[in-house]
Scaffold this active site. Structure first.
Site, short mmCIF file in Angstrom:
data_model
loop_
_atom_site.label_atom_id
_atom_site.label_comp_id
_atom_site.label_asym_id
_atom_site.label_seq_id
_atom_site.Cartn_x
_atom_site.Cartn_y
_atom_site.Cartn_z
N PHE A 222 0.81 -1.22 0.00
CA PHE A 222 0.00 0.00 0.00
C PHE A 222 0.84 1.27 0.00
O PHE A 222 1.91 1.33 0.62
CB PHE A 222 -0.95 0.02 1.20
CG PHE A 222 -1.96 -1.09 1.16
CD1 PHE A 222 -2.83 -1.20 0.08
CD2 PHE A 222 -2.04 -2.02 2.17
CE1 PHE A 222 -3.76 -2.22 0.03
CE2 PHE A 222 -2.98 -3.05 2.13
CZ PHE A 222 -3.84 -3.15 1.05
N HIS A 311 -9.75 -2.58 -10.29
CA HIS A 311 -8.88 -2.17 -9.18
C HIS A 311 -7.71 -3.15 -9.09
O HIS A 311 -7.92 -4.35 -8.89
CB HIS A 311 -9.65 -2.17 -7.86
CG HIS A 311 -8.74 -2.05 -6.68
ND1 HIS A 311 -8.13 -0.88 -6.34
CD2 HIS A 311 -8.31 -2.97 -5.78
CE1 HIS A 311 -7.36 -1.07 -5.28
NE2 HIS A 311 -7.46 -2.34 -4.92
#
Length: 393
Positions: A222, A311
Site C-alpha cells: 500500500f 482495481h
C-alpha cells in the site's frame, strides 16, 4: 383528493430526476512529494524501522515486493524524519494512535484538495457548482474530518451535501462512484465531487519476528494517493464533456468469505489482514458477479469486446483475473500501469486507473471499445461492478 395529491407527488419526483444517466466529467489525481523507488523499498523499510538484523524476514519481504510490483515508486506522506520523531509508530503503540490521526487530519484534506482541484479544472465549471461531496478514506476516524477540511479548502458552498465512507477498503472507490451515480440521477442538476484520499501513516509499523504474509503484505503493497471525479447527469455542452457514462452499478457479497480481507481500526492503528489465497479466490468468484451485472441489462458480452477498469489490488490479482476471464494482455494495461507506478492506494486506485484508461482511449480513437466494466474488491468479501459506456468525440 388523494389521486390528485399522488399525481402531484409523482410530478415533483419526476421533476427532481435527471433525464439521462450519470457520467464522469473530470478526473484528478495526486500523490505526496515523498517517494521511495520500489527496488529500494525493502532496504529502506528495514533500515528506518531498525530491523536490518531480521535477515530472513527481510528476504521474505523482498519476495513480497517483487511479486506485487517490479518497478515504479512508493509514495508516502510520512518521511524518515517524521518517523524518527515518532518512534512509537514503528511498534503500533496504542499511545501513538492520536498522533497518527492528527497527522492524517491535517494532511488528508490538503492531498485531497490537490486531486480535486485538477478534477474541477478539467470539468470546466466553478467549484461553487458542486452540490454533493463524497469522501472516502481508510485511514481517518473522526468527524468532522477530511470532508469538512476539503470543502473549506475548495471553497464549496455551505449547503453542499456531504457523505463520508470510512474503513471500506479498496472497493470504497467504486462504492463512492456508485453513490455519486445515484445522487446525480435522482437530483436534477446535481454535480457530485467524489474524492478518495489514503494516507498509510495510520497503518504503518515495523516488522517483527514471527510476522506472516498477512501482516507483511500491507507494508509491501500500500501507498499514499488521492483521486477525484466530478459526476453529473445531463451534461451542459460545450462546458462539460462526459468521459464515461455510468450505466448500471451493483455490489455482491461472496458468502462465507469474511476472512479473505479485513480492515479494522484498533489501538495500534489500522490493521489490514489479507488472505494468502485472495488472488485465487477473486478469480474463482469474479465471473459470476460480472455475469449477474451484465445479465441484469439483458446483454451478453464477450469479455474481450469490453474495456476494463479493474482495481489492481496486486499484480497477482490482475494475473488471476486475466486468466480467469481469458482476457487479452492489453485489456488490463491501465490497471497494470497504475499498480506498477504507484502501488495499491486502496480506494483512490481505481480513479487512477480510470484516468489512465481514458487517456489511452483518447489516443486509440475509433479503435477503442465502447462498452466496459469497472470492478473493485473489498472487505466482506465484496465485489463492486459498474457497466460503463465511453463517449467519443
Amino acid at each position: 383528493m388523494v389521486a390528485s395529491t399522488l399525481a402531484k407527488i409523482r410530478e415533483i419526483q419526476h421533476a427532481q430526476r435527471a433525464d439521462g444517466p450519470a457520467a464522469m466529467l473530470g478526473f484528478g489525481t495526486a500523490n505526496p512529494t515523498n517517494y521511495v523507488l520500489q527496488e529500494e523499498f525493502p532496504d529502506y523499510y528495514f533500515r528506518i524501522t531498525n530491523k536490518e538484523h531480521l535477515t530472513d524476514l527481510k528476504d521474505t519481504f523482498k519476495k513480497l515486493c517483487k511479486s506485487d510490483r517490479v518497478a515504479g515508486e512508493s509514495f508516502f506522506h510520512h518521511t524518515e524524519q517524521l518517523l524518527n520523531a515518532n518512534p512509537a509508530f514503528l511498534h503500533g503503540t496504542p499511545s501513538a494512535l492520536d498522533a497518527r490521526l492528527d497527522i492524517v487530519a491535517k494532511a488528508a484534506p490538503e492531498l485531497a484538495a490537490s486531486a480535486a482541484a485538477k478534477a474541477i479544472a478539467r470539468w470546466g465549471r466553478p467549484a461553487t457548482d458542486i452540490t454533493h461531496l463524497i469522501v472516502s478514506t481508510n485511514f481517518e476516524a473522526r468527524s468532522p474530518g477530511a470532508d469538512l477540511g476539503l470543502a473549506t479548502l475548495l471553497g464549496l458552498r455551505p449547503d453542499v451535501c456531504r457523505t463520508v465512507l470510512q474503513l471500506d477498503g479498496c472497493s470504497a472507490g467504486c462504492a463512492a462512484l456508485r453513490q455519486a451515480k445515484d445522487h446525480a440521477e435522482n437530483n436534477r442538476g446535481a454535480r457530485v465531487l467524489v474524492v478518495c484520499v489514503e494516507l498509510t501513516i495510520t497503518s504503518f509499523r515495523g516488522p517483527h519476528e514471527g510476522d506472516s504474509f498477512g501482516t507483511l503484505t500491507p507494508q509491501a503493497l500500500f501507498g499514499d494517493g488521492a483521486g477525484a471525479v466530478v459526476v453529473g447527469a445531463d451534461a451542459v455542452h460545450p462546458a462539460e464533456r462526459p468521459l464515461f457514462e455510468m450505466v448500471s452499478a451493483s455490489q455482491a457479497l461472496i458468502p462465507g468469505s469474511e476472512k479473505q480481507l479485513n480492515v479494522r481500526l484498533g489501538e495500534g492503528g489500522v490493521d489490514i489482514d489479507i488472505s494468502f489465497n485472495l488472488p485465487r479466490f477473486v478469480a474463482q468468484n469474479l465471473e459470476r458477479c460480472l455475469l449477474d451485472a451484465s445479465g441484469a441489462l439483458g446483454v451478453e458480452w464477450k469479455w474481450n469486446d469490453l474495456f476494463w477498469a479493474v482495481h489492481p489490488g496486486s499484480r497477482g490479482i490482475l494475473d488471476r483475473v486475466e486468466s480467469a476471464l481469458g482476457l487479452e494482455p492489453r485489456k488490463l494495461a491501465s490497471s497494470r500501469t497504475v499498480v506498477r507506478d504507484y502501488g495499491n492506494m486502496l480506494s483512490a486506485t481505481v480513479i487512477f486507473v480510470l484516468e489512465e484508461l481514458r487517456r489511452r482511449m483518447d489516443e486509440e480513437g475509433d479503435e477503442a471499445a465502447e462498452w466496459g466494466m469497472m470492478v473493485g474488491f473489498g472487505p466482506g468479501f465484496t465485489v463492486e461492478t459498474m457497466v460503463l459506456h465511453a463517449t467519443k468525440y
